[in-house]
Design an enzyme around this catalytic site. Sequence first.
Site, PDB file in Angstrom:
ATOM      1  N   LYS A 207      21.649  49.307  31.585  1.00  0.00           N
ATOM      2  CA  LYS A 207      20.293  49.637  31.410  1.00  0.00           C
ATOM      3  C   LYS A 207      19.783  51.092  32.006  1.00  0.00           C
ATOM      4  O   LYS A 207      19.193  51.725  31.340  1.00  0.00           O
ATOM      5  CB  LYS A 207      19.160  48.706  31.918  1.00  0.00           C
ATOM      6  CG  LYS A 207      19.480  47.305  31.453  1.00  0.00           C
ATOM      7  CD  LYS A 207      19.252  47.048  29.917  1.00  0.00           C
ATOM      8  CE  LYS A 207      19.416  45.627  29.539  1.00  0.00           C
ATOM      9  NZ  LYS A 207      19.233  45.192  27.949  1.00  0.00           N
ATOM     10  N   HIS A 227      17.603  49.878  22.454  1.00  0.00           N
ATOM     11  CA  HIS A 227      17.836  48.684  23.136  1.00  0.00           C
ATOM     12  C   HIS A 227      17.900  47.661  21.672  1.00  0.00           C
ATOM     13  O   HIS A 227      17.187  46.867  21.364  1.00  0.00           O
ATOM     14  CB  HIS A 227      16.572  47.882  23.784  1.00  0.00           C
ATOM     15  CG  HIS A 227      17.001  46.755  24.458  1.00  0.00           C
ATOM     16  ND1 HIS A 227      15.765  45.918  24.793  1.00  0.00           N
ATOM     17  CD2 HIS A 227      17.892  46.118  24.811  1.00  0.00           C
ATOM     18  CE1 HIS A 227      16.233  44.817  25.474  1.00  0.00           C
ATOM     19  NE2 HIS A 227      17.411  45.032  25.586  1.00  0.00           N
ATOM     20  N   SER A 249      14.101  41.687  25.636  1.00  0.00           N
ATOM     21  CA  SER A 249      15.164  40.570  26.232  1.00  0.00           C
ATOM     22  C   SER A 249      15.260  39.184  25.908  1.00  0.00           C
ATOM     23  O   SER A 249      13.969  38.789  26.026  1.00  0.00           O
ATOM     24  CB  SER A 249      15.011  40.900  27.907  1.00  0.00           C
ATOM     25  OG  SER A 249      15.196  42.299  28.065  1.00  0.00           O
ATOM     26  N   GLY A 252      16.986  36.571  21.209  1.00  0.00           N
ATOM     27  CA  GLY A 252      17.821  36.093  20.380  1.00  0.00           C
ATOM     28  C   GLY A 252      18.741  37.398  19.736  1.00  0.00           C
ATOM     29  O   GLY A 252      19.622  37.228  18.669  1.00  0.00           O
ATOM     30  N   LYS A 253      19.010  38.381  20.412  1.00  0.00           N
ATOM     31  CA  LYS A 253      19.763  39.610  20.121  1.00  0.00           C
ATOM     32  C   LYS A 253      21.251  39.236  19.735  1.00  0.00           C
ATOM     33  O   LYS A 253      22.118  39.282  18.852  1.00  0.00           O
ATOM     34  CB  LYS A 253      19.787  40.608  20.835  1.00  0.00           C
ATOM     35  CG  LYS A 253      18.463  41.521  20.680  1.00  0.00           C
ATOM     36  CD  LYS A 253      18.689  42.944  20.894  1.00  0.00           C
ATOM     37  CE  LYS A 253      19.048  43.410  22.385  1.00  0.00           C
ATOM     38  NZ  LYS A 253      17.895  42.689  23.371  1.00  0.00           N
ATOM     39  N   THR A 254      21.792  38.402  20.978  1.00  0.00           N
ATOM     40  CA  THR A 254      23.115  37.851  20.990  1.00  0.00           C
ATOM     41  C   THR A 254      23.480  37.063  19.938  1.00  0.00           C
ATOM     42  O   THR A 254      24.584  37.032  19.195  1.00  0.00           O
ATOM     43  CB  THR A 254      23.726  37.323  22.365  1.00  0.00           C
ATOM     44  OG1 THR A 254      23.213  38.474  23.205  1.00  0.00           O
ATOM     45  CG2 THR A 254      25.052  37.162  22.574  1.00  0.00           C
ATOM     46  N   ASN A 255      22.547  36.170  19.790  1.00  0.00           N
ATOM     47  CA  ASN A 255      22.593  35.153  18.641  1.00  0.00           C
ATOM     48  C   ASN A 255      22.692  35.755  17.262  1.00  0.00           C
ATOM     49  O   ASN A 255      23.624  35.468  16.194  1.00  0.00           O
ATOM     50  CB  ASN A 255      21.529  34.229  18.519  1.00  0.00           C
ATOM     51  CG  ASN A 255      21.577  33.146  19.896  1.00  0.00           C
ATOM     52  OD1 ASN A 255      22.577  33.084  20.473  1.00  0.00           O
ATOM     53  ND2 ASN A 255      20.403  32.590  20.142  1.00  0.00           N
ATOM     54  N   ASP A 276      23.472  44.409  22.400  1.00  0.00           N
ATOM     55  CA  ASP A 276      22.392  45.045  23.339  1.00  0.00           C
ATOM     56  C   ASP A 276      21.717  46.390  23.319  1.00  0.00           C
ATOM     57  O   ASP A 276      20.632  46.650  23.153  1.00  0.00           O
ATOM     58  CB  ASP A 276      22.752  44.575  24.696  1.00  0.00           C
ATOM     59  CG  ASP A 276      21.466  44.489  25.668  1.00  0.00           C
ATOM     60  OD1 ASP A 276      20.489  43.915  25.213  1.00  0.00           O
ATOM     61  OD2 ASP A 276      21.496  45.112  26.854  1.00  0.00           O
ATOM     62  N   ASN A 363      17.615  32.557  33.463  1.00  0.00           N
ATOM     63  CA  ASN A 363      18.253  33.990  33.265  1.00  0.00           C
ATOM     64  C   ASN A 363      19.600  33.878  33.604  1.00  0.00           C
ATOM     65  O   ASN A 363      20.424  34.845  33.936  1.00  0.00           O
ATOM     66  CB  ASN A 363      17.404  34.770  33.844  1.00  0.00           C
ATOM     67  CG  ASN A 363      17.820  36.205  33.466  1.00  0.00           C
ATOM     68  OD1 ASN A 363      18.176  36.732  32.388  1.00  0.00           O
ATOM     69  ND2 ASN A 363      17.989  37.135  34.429  1.00  0.00           N
ATOM     70  N   ARG A 396       8.877  37.969  19.872  1.00  0.00           N
ATOM     71  CA  ARG A 396       8.647  36.507  20.019  1.00  0.00           C
ATOM     72  C   ARG A 396       7.025  36.242  19.883  1.00  0.00           C
ATOM     73  O   ARG A 396       6.211  36.571  20.677  1.00  0.00           O
ATOM     74  CB  ARG A 396       9.187  36.097  21.280  1.00  0.00           C
ATOM     75  CG  ARG A 396       9.278  34.760  21.530  1.00  0.00           C
ATOM     76  CD  ARG A 396       9.853  34.339  23.166  1.00  0.00           C
ATOM     77  NE  ARG A 396      11.170  34.521  22.994  1.00  0.00           N
ATOM     78  CZ  ARG A 396      12.300  33.437  22.967  1.00  0.00           C
ATOM     79  NH1 ARG A 396      11.742  32.418  22.598  1.00  0.00           N
ATOM     80  NH2 ARG A 396      13.428  33.809  23.114  1.00  0.00           N
TER      81      ARG A 396
HETATM   82  C1  OXD Z   1      18.143  42.501  28.966  1.00  0.00           C
HETATM   83  C2  OXD Z   1      19.510  42.458  29.162  1.00  0.00           C
HETATM   84  O1  OXD Z   1      17.557  42.976  28.238  1.00  0.00           O
HETATM   85  O2  OXD Z   1      19.896  41.839  30.207  1.00  0.00           O
HETATM   86  O3  OXD Z   1      17.378  41.981  30.073  1.00  0.00           O
HETATM   87  O4  OXD Z   1      20.354  42.564  28.061  1.00  0.00           O
HETATM   88 MN    MN Z   2      18.960  43.764  26.781  1.00  0.00          MN
END
Ligand code: OXD
Ligand code: MN
Length: 587
Positions: A207, A227, A249, A252-255, A276, A363, A396
């Site tokens: 980040k 992002h 954050s 569901g980006k990873t999904n 990400d 988290n 969301r």
């Molecule tokens: C976030 C991450 O966005 O860890 O918090 O990717």
């Molecule tokens: Mn992130």
Amino acid sequence: MTTTLPELQNWVNSVARHTCPDNIRWCSGSDDEYQEFVELMLGDGTLTKLNDKTYPNCYLHRSDPDDVARVEHLTFVCTKNEEDAGQNNNWISPADGHARMDALFDGCMRGRTMYVIPYCMGPIGSRFSRCGVEITDSPYVVINMKLMTRMGDQALKRIEKEGIFVKGLHSTGDLDPERRFIMHFPDELSIKSFGSGYGGNALLGKKCHALRIASYQARQEGWLAEHMLIVGLESPEGAVHYIACAFPSACGKTNLAMLIPPDELHDWKVWTLGDDIAWLHPDDTGKLRAINPESGYFGVVPGTNPKTNKNAYDMIMHDAIFTNVATTEDNEPWWEGKQDGKPAKDWQGRDYDKANGPAAHPNSRFTVAATNNRSYSNLADAPEGVPISAIVFGGRRKHVAPLVFEAKSWEHGVLVGAGTASETTAAMVGEVGVIRRDPMAMKPFCGYNFADYWTHWLSMRRHAKHLPKIFHVNWFRQNDDGEFLWPGFGENLRVLRWIIERCEHRADAEETAIGFLPHPADLDTVGLDISPETMATLTSIDSAQWRDEMISLGKYLKSYGDRTPRALLRQQEIVLDALGEELEKAS
Ligand code: OXD
Ligand code: MN
């Protein structure tokens, strides 16, 4: 090992004089070195080995219970003028920022080893990549950086050749939340982070560098640091479209990045480029091309199961680091929503007791190399990146936002991005479930004034002739009973398919005040158990609610004062006028 680059050597020497470590270790990034640090941490108890039969080479780290998420309220952007950081950032002058941080770093590595980590964000051979060096006293950071970045000798070679690198100084300090700050000095390309060992607070390539510092540089140089996940969608005919999606954050980006097509779309293929961060550069033909500056995933664990994300579920069964999950009797990692086994110890290592709350921290995270992922695209290593057909914003939202809509132009799309709002999640310290504006999902990560950032987005027109179409999605719409209206996960491909067919001018849509919405029949719902009424709700808008939404967005944009671009306010007025007409017609 040291370096031939005097600027780097001098910086390392001066940090060592200031922080007083017992030893200095330059990290090579080799596999043997990774193993050596794992052994070291197993020895001192900061890592424990998980069940080696079912989770080979997997380890658990428990962070300090007061150090479990990013700390936005302790994160600062130290530009010369306060206005340049903007109200979206905490600000302190560079001189005061350095003074405060330097006092904390004074002698803080006594009795510790100082690790020097050269890293490259992006493929080593790419002109779009940028390098940095993180100095840290945490071996946990070193092993995470090994998975998350191209780290070590090769990065150092590039740094020595280029002579430019971001200086990231990190110490876990004494983990006292009262003595925790993350400060960015974008004009100096430097970062100082003290008092946390967690994720984005400590892995400075992510980040701090790839978003906050990089977004500042991107504005000066005519590109975008965002992002966003990057995913490739391959149709049965073999056409591949790449799309970049910005969601806040833990939305569901990873999904989405490693989605598995539903049975009805089994002849589609999905390729993951990143989950990400995306760096988007105009190419010589006027298109935007994306690289993922990272080489691993630092994903939220709870909720991961074979139904929600089988690729992630499988990829974290070997060679992964878990942080703050629970464990079973058999010493396997366990988390809420795993749908297998039960917890014996919670994330703090206590015997599991429901009364103490969730077994895994909400988290809790996994760290894995991107190559562990079955849907990994080799193009993630391509120096030229991939061309982007569509940019997708999302949040969301229980109410208001429909399943999907398309912006009418780039300028309107920038308004759609600036209007992104979402319920807060456990990824940041603070209350969960509150709606907050999160423009372009960059609220915690934009390294300068949002108003200037929107101006920069609008100016991309000048840098790239063939800009992607812009869309907005919402997988999280609920009915009055709090039930989700859309099944989400793999089924989201149905929506992404409409998006790419819009890019190919093949799919139909209805023009409304807020943009183009699919008619229910434009979305492929074959095999889905979803009623026509629900589809109608998902693909329509309530003009009165949207008028309120636009009024509140207008107020928000204007709160940035004179710097807010006129062209953006103009877009807001156009939508508001069109909504007024719609309401008039209906009455
Ligand atoms: C976030 C991450 O966005 O860890 O918090 O990717
Ligand atoms: Mn992130």
